[in-house]
Design an enzyme around this catalytic site. Structure first.
Site, PDB file in Angstrom:
ATOM      1  N   ASP A   1       0.903  -1.375  -0.017  1.00 53.36           N
ATOM      2  CA  ASP A   1       0.113   0.426  -0.183  1.00 53.36           C
ATOM      3  C   ASP A   1       0.289   1.111   0.118  1.00 53.36           C
ATOM      4  OD1 ASP A   1      -2.422   1.409  -0.115  1.00 53.36           O
ATOM      5  OD2 ASP A   1      -2.394   1.049   1.718  1.00 53.36           O
TER       6      ASP A   1
ATOM      7  N   ASN B   1     -10.658  -2.529  -5.383  1.00 47.71           N
ATOM      8  CA  ASN B   1      -9.865  -1.424  -6.206  1.00 47.71           C
ATOM      9  C   ASN B   1     -10.998  -1.091  -7.573  1.00 47.71           C
ATOM     10  OD1 ASN B   1      -6.793  -2.726  -5.183  1.00 47.71           O
ATOM     11  ND2 ASN B   1      -7.914  -1.079  -4.356  1.00 47.71           N
TER      12      ASN B   1
HETATM   13  C1  IPE Z   1      -5.769  -2.507  -0.170  1.00 48.54           C
HETATM   14  O1  IPE Z   1      -4.681  -1.386   0.030  1.00 48.54           O
HETATM   15  C2  IPE Z   1      -5.533  -3.581  -1.764  1.00 48.54           C
HETATM   16  C3  IPE Z   1      -3.816  -3.218  -2.213  1.00 48.54           C
HETATM   17  C4  IPE Z   1      -2.819  -2.868  -1.876  1.00 48.54           C
HETATM   18  C5  IPE Z   1      -3.969  -3.973  -3.588  1.00 48.54           C
HETATM   19  P1  IPE Z   1      -6.396  -0.641  -0.027  1.00 48.54           P
HETATM   20  O2  IPE Z   1      -5.209   0.637  -0.792  1.00 48.54           O
HETATM   21  O3  IPE Z   1      -7.002  -0.701  -1.385  1.00 48.54           O
HETATM   22  O4  IPE Z   1      -7.016  -0.220   1.431  1.00 48.54           O
HETATM   23  P2  IPE Z   1      -7.957   0.121   1.705  1.00 48.54           P
HETATM   24  O5  IPE Z   1      -8.824   1.339   0.808  1.00 48.54           O
HETATM   25  O6  IPE Z   1      -6.915   1.848   1.814  1.00 48.54           O
HETATM   26  O7  IPE Z   1      -8.738   0.528   2.808  1.00 48.54           O
HETATM   27  C1  IPE Z   2      -1.612  -0.008  -3.109  1.00 51.46           C
HETATM   28  O1  IPE Z   2      -0.907   1.323  -2.956  1.00 51.46           O
HETATM   29  C2  IPE Z   2      -1.925  -0.325  -4.824  1.00 51.46           C
HETATM   30  C3  IPE Z   2      -3.199  -0.521  -4.888  1.00 51.46           C
HETATM   31  C4  IPE Z   2      -3.866  -0.315  -4.545  1.00 51.46           C
HETATM   32  C5  IPE Z   2      -3.401  -1.094  -6.364  1.00 51.46           C
HETATM   33  P1  IPE Z   2      -2.298   2.422  -3.612  1.00 51.46           P
HETATM   34  O2  IPE Z   2      -2.758   2.606  -4.670  1.00 51.46           O
HETATM   35  O3  IPE Z   2      -3.870   1.964  -2.919  1.00 51.46           O
HETATM   36  O4  IPE Z   2      -2.207   4.144  -2.407  1.00 51.46           O
HETATM   37  P2  IPE Z   2      -2.487   4.757  -1.660  1.00 51.46           P
HETATM   38  O5  IPE Z   2      -3.105   3.743  -0.543  1.00 51.46           O
HETATM   39  O6  IPE Z   2      -3.463   5.844  -2.700  1.00 51.46           O
HETATM   40  O7  IPE Z   2      -1.153   5.561  -1.292  1.00 51.46           O
HETATM   41 MG    MG Z   3      -4.219   2.086  -0.059  1.00 54.57          MG
END
Ligand code: IPE
Ligand code: IPE
Ligand code: MG
Length: 236
Positions: free
Chosen positions: A12, A60
């Site tokens: 993340d 996502n």
């Molecule tokens: C979890 O991260 C999914 C991945 C890292 C692929 P998210 O960014 O989607 O999670 P939330 O929305 O902060 O809970």
């Molecule tokens: C994790 O990084 C990757 C995916 C969920 C695909 P994020 O895209 O969730 O990054 P933040 O949480 O917005 O910084």
């Molecule tokens: Mg995230």
């Protein structure tokens, strides 16, 4: 050093990493992919046997279309570009999630990597894409219901082992260590069934900055944990 057999990572913080640099979010995803390539190699070198990474959750898909499209293209390109080096490194690729719902180009590339690395004997690299922990349990329940409807099993045959056997990869042991980068203290629908007794390591480091040294810190922290599995520990 006690090395976990199975490490699972919630990768993340890509978006925040990019925003902090004044860049669009997709730059963070591109950097996150480069980092994953390094971490897979580092984990394998450390003797980790299974690495599961959360690349894209079922939720996502609710992100803006441009971001989803970018990520899908990145997955397809990465799966195509990495095949040769994955073979050389003896990595066995598997995937967890509703793969059949992915765009055809992504599905095809993943299936090709999975098939072409299926006899490799090194680290198992499990990529969780269009993955949801609740979906996985729903899919397992459906498999058991189908067997029951056909008369192959009775309701009383359903126990933990039966349900475990219907998860996406029953041959992979439960994660010993779950790492989440970027500081969020939540599970976000990752491996709900399998993390019953996993150890958690949460760091504020954003995924693109989570390098080999950070992985070693996480593994060292794991080494200091006392896992009791509900029992009384031996030294008390
Ligand atoms: C979890 O991260 C999914 C991945 C890292 C692929 P998210 O960014 O989607 O999670 P939330 O929305 O902060 O809970
Ligand atoms: C994790 O990084 C990757 C995916 C969920 C695909 P994020 O895209 O969730 O990054 P933040 O949480 O917005 O910084
Ligand atoms: Mg995230």
């Amino acid at each position: 050093m006690t090395v976990p057999t199975h490490i699972a990572i919630i990768m993340d913080g890509n978006g925040r990493w990019a925003t902090r640099q004044g860049q669009p979010r997709f730059k963070g995803h591109a950097q996150g992919y480069r980092n994953l390539r390094n971490i897979l190699k580092a984990a394998s070198d450390m003797g980790v046997k299974y690495l599961t990474v959360y690349a894209f959750s079922s939720e996502n898909f609710k992100r803006p279309k441009a971001e989803v499209d970018f990520l899908m293209s990145l997955f397809a390109e990465a799966a195509a570009a990495e095949l040769d080096s994955l073979k050389k490194e003896n990595v066995k690729v598997v995937a967890s999630g509703r793969i059949d719902e992915l765009p055809a180009k992504v599905r095809k590339m993943f299936i090709r990597d999975i098939e072409e690395t299926s006899t490799n004997t090194g680290i198992v690299f499990n990529i969780a894409v269009n993955y949801g922990g609740r979906n996985e349990i729903v899919d397992a329940a459906r498999k058991l219901a189908e067997k029951a409807a056909k008369g192959e099993i009775k309701p009383e045959d359903i126990d933990e082992a039966a349900l475990s056997g219907c998860m996406y990869h029953p041959e992979i042991p439960d994660p010993d260590l779950v790492i989440r980068t970027s500081g969020e203290i939540r599970v976000s629908n990752f491996l709900l069934w399998e993390i019953a007794y996993s150890e958690f390591y949460i760091t504020d480091i954003l995924w693109p900055d989570f390098n080999e040294d950070e992985l070693k810190k996480a593994v060292a922290a794991f080494g200091g944990r006392k896992r009791r599995f509900g029992k009384v520990s031996d030294d008390e």
